[in-house]
Design an enzyme around this catalytic site. Structure first.
Site, mmCIF file in Angstrom:
data_model
loop_
_atom_site.group_PDB
_atom_site.id
_atom_site.type_symbol
_atom_site.label_atom_id
_atom_site.label_comp_id
_atom_site.label_asym_id
_atom_site.label_seq_id
_atom_site.Cartn_x
_atom_site.Cartn_y
_atom_site.Cartn_z
ATOM 1 N N SER A 14 -10.930 4.009 -5.527
ATOM 2 C CA SER A 14 -11.622 4.507 -6.576
ATOM 3 C C SER A 14 -12.340 3.411 -7.428
ATOM 4 C CB SER A 14 -10.799 5.218 -7.551
ATOM 5 O OG SER A 14 -9.743 4.371 -8.252
ATOM 6 N N ARG A 15 -12.201 2.161 -7.314
ATOM 7 C CA ARG A 15 -12.766 1.239 -8.031
ATOM 8 C C ARG A 15 -12.887 -0.345 -7.348
ATOM 9 N NH1 ARG A 15 -8.063 0.189 -12.512
ATOM 10 N NH2 ARG A 15 -9.822 -0.855 -13.519
ATOM 11 N N ASN A 63 0.916 5.923 -5.334
ATOM 12 C CA ASN A 63 1.673 4.861 -5.928
ATOM 13 C C ASN A 63 1.973 4.023 -4.847
ATOM 14 O OD1 ASN A 63 2.728 2.802 -7.403
ATOM 15 N ND2 ASN A 63 4.146 3.935 -8.272
ATOM 16 N N VAL A 64 1.112 3.134 -4.293
ATOM 17 C CA VAL A 64 1.673 2.339 -3.044
ATOM 18 C C VAL A 64 3.050 1.573 -3.397
ATOM 19 C CG1 VAL A 64 -0.521 1.955 -2.112
ATOM 20 C CG2 VAL A 64 0.207 0.401 -3.397
ATOM 21 N N ASN A 96 -6.025 -1.102 1.005
ATOM 22 C CA ASN A 96 -6.694 -1.808 -0.080
ATOM 23 C C ASN A 96 -5.980 -2.020 -1.418
ATOM 24 O OD1 ASN A 96 -9.229 -3.148 -1.392
ATOM 25 N ND2 ASN A 96 -8.997 -1.153 -2.669
ATOM 26 N N SER A 146 -6.051 -12.416 1.474
ATOM 27 C CA SER A 146 -6.999 -13.476 0.393
ATOM 28 C C SER A 146 -7.184 -14.942 0.942
ATOM 29 C CB SER A 146 -6.129 -13.405 -0.634
ATOM 30 O OG SER A 146 -6.421 -14.370 -1.572
ATOM 31 N N TYR A 159 1.709 -14.138 -4.719
ATOM 32 C CA TYR A 159 0.681 -13.316 -4.146
ATOM 33 C C TYR A 159 0.430 -13.906 -2.973
ATOM 34 C CZ TYR A 159 -3.905 -11.214 -4.140
ATOM 35 O OH TYR A 159 -5.042 -10.351 -3.522
ATOM 36 N N ALA A 161 1.729 -15.766 -0.732
ATOM 37 C CA ALA A 161 2.901 -15.572 0.259
ATOM 38 C C ALA A 161 2.866 -13.998 0.842
ATOM 39 C CB ALA A 161 4.251 -15.859 -0.334
ATOM 40 N N LYS A 163 0.278 -12.092 1.006
ATOM 41 C CA LYS A 163 -0.852 -11.839 2.078
ATOM 42 C C LYS A 163 -0.855 -12.609 3.298
ATOM 43 C CE LYS A 163 -3.159 -9.461 -0.944
ATOM 44 N NZ LYS A 163 -3.411 -8.008 -0.391
#
Length: 254
Positions: A14-15, A63-64, A96, A146, A159, A161, A163
């Protein structure tokens, strides 16, 4: 099957990058389902933008971070597939949805670490697993990594790690799902001007200039730099691309 009959599910669509990817996918003639966590109005506006491109669209709450909700979520997906798209299955899953996090390794709190695991690794792992029942053979999975999984910037240990874990998982998915003709690839954006991580790259002029100076193309990224690559991976032109990490960073830290 023509592209206009195909359907992509974009989490966090949505964004930001997710919205841009959803619009670029729709521009390829592919129908789109987007998920949102809390901002229903944004999601509904995105759906209207997608519809203007001549395809069907829907938005669902997800909510993932909470894998216990995935079973009920896919019941909703099955219902929406029937009512909105006259279909039983979909073709592309774009994992995503995500959040940013910035803390030194020595100061990373366990609760923040657990939240990152749930959103960036456990969530996509089990959401994709549950999706297999209604993911068409010959479809595709697009995961999001990333640049921070390749290079190391202080403050992104947890973060980055997560990815890195997603990059390994992508190869396993490609290997194990290949018999169904399902491809799995992962894109790795560089620094992008969005509201991600509180809009740091967009709003911090010093950070923006530093990243631009370390990028071969001389600027930081924009959402519009990323969505087209996601959409490309949902097309026949990308049918032989599998198990790949595709960095979309303009040539960062070369």
């Amino acid at each position: 099957m023509e592209s206009k009959n195909k359907i992509a599910l974009v989490t966090g669509g949505s964004r930001g990058l997710g919205k841009n990817a959803a619009l670029k996918i729709a521009a390829k003639g592919i129908n789109v389902i987007v998920t949102y966590q809390s901002k229903k109005d944004e999601a509904e506006n995105t759906v209207e933008e997608i519809k203007k491109l001549g395809v069907k669209a829907a938005a669902l709450q997800l909510n993932v971070a909470d894998s216990t909700t995935f079973e009920s979520f896919f019941k909703e997906i099955k219902s929406v597939l029937q009512s909105t798209f006259d279909a039983d299955k979909f073709d592309f899953l774009v994992n995503n949805a995500g959040i940013g996090h910035h803390a030194a390794f020595a100061e990373t709190k366990e609760e923040d670490f657990d939240n990152l695991v749930n959103i960036h690794f456990k969530g996509p792992f089990f959401l994709t697993q549950k999706a297999l029942e209604i993911l068409n053979d010959g479809g595709g999975i697009i995961n999001i990594s990333s640049g921070l999984a390749r290079f190391s910037l202080p403050g992104s240990s947890a973060y980055g790690a997560m990815k890195g874990a997603m990059e390994v998982l992508t190869r396993y998915q490609a290997k194990e799902l290949g018999a169904k003709g399902i491809r799995s690839n992962i894109i790795a954006p560089g620094a992008i001007e969005t509201d991600f991580s509180g809009g740091a790259v967009r709003d911090n002029e010093r950070l923006n200039k530093m990243i631009a100076s370390q990028t071969a193309l001389g600027r930081v990224g924009l959402p519009d730099d990323i969505g087209g690559a996601v959409a490309f991976l949902c097309t026949e032109e990308a049918k032989w691309i599998n198990a790949q990490r595709i960095e979309i960073s303009g040539g960062m830290f070369l």
